[in-house]
Scaffold this motif. Structure first.
Motif, PDB file in Angstrom:
ATOM      1  N   ARG A 148      81.886  56.956  79.124  1.00 16.13           N
ATOM      2  CA  ARG A 148      80.599  57.590  79.513  1.00 16.13           C
ATOM      3  C   ARG A 148      80.541  58.775  80.477  1.00 16.13           C
ATOM      4  O   ARG A 148      81.635  59.159  80.825  1.00 16.13           O
ATOM      5  N   ARG A 166      75.080  56.619  83.835  1.00 16.41           N
ATOM      6  CA  ARG A 166      74.866  56.605  82.332  1.00 16.41           C
ATOM      7  C   ARG A 166      75.219  55.045  81.976  1.00 16.41           C
ATOM      8  O   ARG A 166      76.473  54.904  82.252  1.00 16.41           O
ATOM      9  N   ALA A 170      79.534  51.853  75.366  1.00 15.19           N
ATOM     10  CA  ALA A 170      80.645  52.704  75.614  1.00 15.19           C
ATOM     11  C   ALA A 170      81.560  52.915  74.744  1.00 15.19           C
ATOM     12  O   ALA A 170      81.527  52.394  73.417  1.00 15.19           O
TER      13      ALA A 170
END
Length: 332
Positions: A148, A166, A170
């Motif tokens: 991320r 954020r 993933a």
């Protein structure tokens, strides 16, 4: 938008003994845990050694560390810490500026400077924080190791420290890469993760840009990217000041993006020459700026390509160098 949490913990202004401090910190931690709980969406990836990684859809570990730190720091005050959970990110606002001497430009490298030593001692006794105080490193590492974007403190000002984490799906390829490095006994440092994370999104980096990202001198940043180069995680193009780095072919395979390697590595010289020839067949003449756009290269690279084609007898250079030069196909 997911629900927000904003609540002061202790409204007393009376001095607390050690037991009271521990209780306040413990309350702040578990309130943070309650706020961030309940997000069970998972992805799974199996590593070569049988290890399974299951990152949640939101940055739970990082969120809990960040939120609990903010809660602990404000546990003895009446000011409010805001935690807002959005569908794609978590936003935490902690009233008050960074401690004196800490800025956005040295956040990763400044020596630990807790706002309230008593709170940190209490949190240490509860096993919630490190004695070393390197929580920022852990926040970055826990967020980035899942592929991320890095945490963002850019909204911070003199009124509050604000962080955006954020979430979303993933990158299991990146998580697998990091986890396998751990399994092999060669874990990636936080500065390694930051550079790899940047290259996942921005494709290329030079030493100056790397130094800014990891907040270290260029000599240390150069040592970092060269170390990643030796480990086969990066490849390099160019020399000296023109040297740039990108993810290696092996890394792009692990990420499941082999086609991205072709784009970032650049078109082969023969293919570039073929494109130039096709362009001139259609348009009769070309300037260097046309070749820059056509082949996706910079000005000096286009100049070397055209010079080589002139020397090989493929092109002919006309005009008044250096400003009014253009190229046509050489007559056979």
């Amino acid at each position: 938008m997911w629900p927000s949490s904003s609540a002061p913990y202790l409204t007393t202004t009376k001095p607390l003994d050690e037991r009271g401090v521990v209780l306040a910190v413990w309350t702040g931690f578990w309130h943070s845990a309650d706020v961030l709980a309940g997000n069970a969406a998972e992805q799974r990836a199996r590593l070569s050694g049988g290890l399974v990684i299951s990152p949640s859809a939101q940055p739970t570990v990082t969120s809990l560390a960040t939120a609990s730190r903010s809660r602990c720091q404000r546990a003895l005050n009446v000011t409010t810490v805001y935690v807002q959970w959005h569908p794609d990110h978590l936003f935490i606002s902690n009233p008050g500026s960074f401690p004196h001497g800490i800025t956005l430009e040295n956040l990763l490298t400044h020596e630990p400077k807790p706002r309230n030593p008593r709170l940190y001692q209490a949190a240490k006794r509860l096993g919630l924080v490190e004695q070393t105080g390197r929580g920022i490193d852990k926040i970055y590492a826990d967020q980035i190791r899942l592929g991320r974007p890095a945490p963002s403190y850019e909204r911070s000002d003199s009124d509050a420290v604000r962080i955006v984490l954020r979430g979303g799906k993933a990158n299991l390829g990146f998580a697998k890469l990091v986890a396998e490095q751990d399994e092999e006994g060669t874990p990636l440092k936080v500065e390694d993760l930051i550079i790899l994370n940047h290259l996942e999104y921005e494709r290329r980096i030079d030493v100056a840009a790397a130094a800014g990202l990891v907040q270290r001198p260029q000599s240390e940043a150069r040592a970092c990217v060269e170390r990643l180069l030796e480990r086969g995680l990066l490849e390099a193009k160019g020399e000296r000041k023109g040297r740039v780095y990108h993810l290696s072919a092996w890394v792009y395979r692990v990420l499941g993006q082999p086609e991205s390697y072709v784009r970032v590595h650049g078109i082969a010289r023969q293919r570039q020459e073929a494109l130039v020839v096709e362009f001139l067949k259609a348009h009769d003449r070309a300037e260097r700026k046309h070749i820059v756009d056509l082949c996706g290269i910079n000005g000096p690279q286009a100049g070397r390509l055209l010079k080589g084609m002139v020397e090989a007898g493929i092109l002919k250079r006309l005009g008044s160098p250096p400003r009014w030069t253009y190229y046509i196909l050489a007559k056979k």
